[in-house]
Design an enzyme around this catalytic site. Structure first.
Site, PDB file in Angstrom:
ATOM      1  N   ASN A  85       7.826 -17.353 -28.799  1.00  0.00           N
ATOM      2  CA  ASN A  85       6.613 -16.539 -28.836  1.00  0.00           C
ATOM      3  C   ASN A  85       6.595 -15.701 -27.562  1.00  0.00           C
ATOM      4  O   ASN A  85       6.286 -16.214 -26.487  1.00  0.00           O
ATOM      5  CB  ASN A  85       5.381 -17.462 -28.913  1.00  0.00           C
ATOM      6  CG  ASN A  85       4.082 -16.695 -28.809  1.00  0.00           C
ATOM      7  OD1 ASN A  85       4.065 -15.464 -28.894  1.00  0.00           O
ATOM      8  ND2 ASN A  85       2.985 -17.414 -28.632  1.00  0.00           N
ATOM      9  N   LYS A  92       4.673 -13.336 -26.780  1.00  0.00           N
ATOM     10  CA  LYS A  92       3.307 -12.936 -26.391  1.00  0.00           C
ATOM     11  C   LYS A  92       3.270 -11.445 -26.028  1.00  0.00           C
ATOM     12  O   LYS A  92       3.999 -10.658 -26.591  1.00  0.00           O
ATOM     13  CB  LYS A  92       2.792 -13.825 -25.250  1.00  0.00           C
ATOM     14  CG  LYS A  92       2.933 -15.308 -25.570  1.00  0.00           C
ATOM     15  CD  LYS A  92       2.138 -16.186 -24.649  1.00  0.00           C
ATOM     16  CE  LYS A  92       2.414 -17.643 -24.976  1.00  0.00           C
ATOM     17  NZ  LYS A  92       1.556 -18.562 -24.281  1.00  0.00           N
ATOM     18  N   HIS A 122      -2.888 -19.266 -33.072  1.00  0.00           N
ATOM     19  CA  HIS A 122      -2.493 -19.665 -31.710  1.00  0.00           C
ATOM     20  C   HIS A 122      -3.757 -19.880 -30.872  1.00  0.00           C
ATOM     21  O   HIS A 122      -4.754 -19.180 -31.047  1.00  0.00           O
ATOM     22  CB  HIS A 122      -1.615 -18.574 -31.090  1.00  0.00           C
ATOM     23  CG  HIS A 122      -0.966 -19.017 -29.817  1.00  0.00           C
ATOM     24  ND1 HIS A 122      -1.628 -19.021 -28.609  1.00  0.00           N
ATOM     25  CD2 HIS A 122       0.263 -19.507 -29.567  1.00  0.00           C
ATOM     26  CE1 HIS A 122      -0.823 -19.482 -27.670  1.00  0.00           C
ATOM     27  NE2 HIS A 122       0.334 -19.788 -28.224  1.00  0.00           N
ATOM     28  N   GLU A 162      -4.504 -19.022 -28.003  1.00  0.00           N
ATOM     29  CA  GLU A 162      -4.976 -17.812 -27.306  1.00  0.00           C
ATOM     30  C   GLU A 162      -5.776 -16.924 -28.255  1.00  0.00           C
ATOM     31  O   GLU A 162      -6.739 -16.273 -27.851  1.00  0.00           O
ATOM     32  CB  GLU A 162      -3.780 -17.070 -26.691  1.00  0.00           C
ATOM     33  CG  GLU A 162      -3.260 -17.801 -25.461  1.00  0.00           C
ATOM     34  CD  GLU A 162      -1.784 -17.638 -25.180  1.00  0.00           C
ATOM     35  OE1 GLU A 162      -1.158 -16.690 -25.706  1.00  0.00           O
ATOM     36  OE2 GLU A 162      -1.233 -18.481 -24.441  1.00  0.00           O
ATOM     37  N   GLU A 190       0.177 -27.777 -30.545  1.00  0.00           N
ATOM     38  CA  GLU A 190       0.187 -27.248 -29.191  1.00  0.00           C
ATOM     39  C   GLU A 190      -1.071 -27.710 -28.449  1.00  0.00           C
ATOM     40  O   GLU A 190      -2.128 -27.100 -28.597  1.00  0.00           O
ATOM     41  CB  GLU A 190       0.199 -25.714 -29.227  1.00  0.00           C
ATOM     42  CG  GLU A 190       1.409 -25.135 -29.939  1.00  0.00           C
ATOM     43  CD  GLU A 190       1.743 -23.742 -29.422  1.00  0.00           C
ATOM     44  OE1 GLU A 190       2.881 -23.568 -28.986  1.00  0.00           O
ATOM     45  OE2 GLU A 190       0.877 -22.865 -29.413  1.00  0.00           O
ATOM     46  N   GLY A 211       1.526 -22.993 -21.133  1.00  0.00           N
ATOM     47  CA  GLY A 211       1.663 -22.128 -19.961  1.00  0.00           C
ATOM     48  C   GLY A 211       1.224 -22.774 -18.658  1.00  0.00           C
ATOM     49  O   GLY A 211       1.061 -22.095 -17.647  1.00  0.00           O
ATOM     50  N   SER A 241       4.679 -25.807 -22.743  1.00  0.00           N
ATOM     51  CA  SER A 241       5.574 -26.002 -21.592  1.00  0.00           C
ATOM     52  C   SER A 241       6.863 -26.732 -21.961  1.00  0.00           C
ATOM     53  O   SER A 241       7.374 -27.536 -21.177  1.00  0.00           O
ATOM     54  CB  SER A 241       4.842 -26.727 -20.463  1.00  0.00           C
ATOM     55  OG  SER A 241       3.746 -25.942 -20.002  1.00  0.00           O
TER      56      SER A 241
HETATM   57  C1  PEP Z   1       2.857 -20.993 -26.607  1.00  0.00           C
HETATM   58  O1  PEP Z   1       2.154 -20.108 -26.165  1.00  0.00           O
HETATM   59  O2  PEP Z   1       2.955 -21.137 -27.838  1.00  0.00           O
HETATM   60  C2  PEP Z   1       3.542 -21.877 -25.667  1.00  0.00           C
HETATM   61  C3  PEP Z   1       3.962 -23.032 -26.075  1.00  0.00           C
HETATM   62  O3  PEP Z   1       3.672 -21.399 -24.373  1.00  0.00           O
HETATM   63  P1  PEP Z   1       4.462 -22.142 -23.155  1.00  0.00           P
HETATM   64  O4  PEP Z   1       5.792 -22.586 -23.707  1.00  0.00           O
HETATM   65  O5  PEP Z   1       4.609 -21.068 -22.113  1.00  0.00           O
HETATM   66  O6  PEP Z   1       3.618 -23.277 -22.731  1.00  0.00           O
END
Ligand code: PEP
Length: 255
Positions: free
Chosen positions: A10, A12, A96, A98, A168, A174, A214
């Site tokens: 992703n 973003k 997601h 976000e 998630e 992040g 992460s």
């Molecule tokens: C995400 O935004 O789906 C995600 C898992 O981000 P990160 O790997 O940076 O935590």
């Protein structure tokens, strides 16, 4: 193993079209003929067309990060499932965290998008996960259950296997804080149970449940070795070819 592992990047709101194409080319080149893992990249809308060309003929599949549930109309700034299909996208990330927290997406809206994606032969990667406050309050499973059931409302048993769920935990996205393997497997197993209740065990065993939050080359092998973790949805570590390929290799090693 009936479920092929899947690593999805992703990207973003990162990378110009030119930068995205360069990264996609590097990924295609570095993957070579690796075929034991499904690989999806999800660039920003502006780069979809260029990345579609860069991955054409390779094993890398194209995904979008969001879409509107209507096919067309007066929805300024939005993009629809048929538009994504016309660019040869095969996947779309929906719900997601976000989108939920920064753009007010509700479970009902996510559900409309899931149904629209499926109707247009796009595989939705449906994101669910609890906030830190929800985990600390002991309501993780309740939150994940509500998000999963509402997102999949109206999805028939016949088509359910083409859905992908991404667990998630919001507090791990992040932040560098990764869920422990036990925390992740507990929720993945729980989601598998929900899917079995809704669609029967045979279908539930075919639905892939990704972990996101992460995930990095250092922590991926242990997470990917869990029996209900079928891959990763990767943010930060998908923006650089080396770490992304290392994650694909970790998934191959855990297959
Ligand atoms: C995400 O935004 O789906 C995600 C898992 O981000 P990160 O790997 O940076 O935590």
């Amino acid at each position: 193993m009936i479920r092929k592992k899947l690593i999805a990047g992703n990207w973003k709101m990162n990378k110009t079209s030119a930068d995205a194409v360069a990264l996609a080319r590097d990924i295609v080149f570095s993957l070579g003929t690796q075929s034991s893992v499904d690989v999806v990249v999800c660039p920003p809308f502006t780069a979809l067309e260029g990345v579609a060309r860069a991955v054409d003929g390779s094993l890398v599949k194209l995904g979008a990060q969001n879409m509107h549930f209507e096919a067309s109309g007066a929805f300024t700034g939005e993009v629809s499932a048929p538009m994504l299909r016309a660019l040869f996208a095969t996947h779309v990330i929906l719900g997601h965290s976000e989108r939920r927290t920064l753009f007010g997406e509700t479970d009902e809206l996510v559900n409309k998008k899931v149904l629209s994606a499926l109707k247009n032969q796009l595989r939705p990667i449906v994101c669910v996960g609890e906030s830190l406050a929800e985990r600390e309050a002991g309501s993780t499973l309740k939150v994940v259950q509500a998000q999963t059931e509402r997102a999949l409302d109206g999805v028939s048993k016949e088509i359910a296997a083409s859905i992908i769920i991404a667990y998630e935990p919001v507090w791990a996205i992040g932040t560098g804080k990764v869920a422990t393997t036990e925390q992740a497997q507990e929720v993945h197993g729980f989601i598998r149970g929900l899917l079995a209740k809704a669609y029967g065990d045979a279908v539930a065993q075919r639905i892939r449940i990704l972990y996101g939050g992460s995930m990095k080359p250092a922590n991926a092998p242990e997470l990917l070795a869990q029996k209900d973790i079928d891959g990763g949805l990767i943010g930060g570590a998908s923006l650089e070819v080396r770490s992304f390929i290392e994650l694909v290799n970790a998934a191959a090693g855990a297959s």
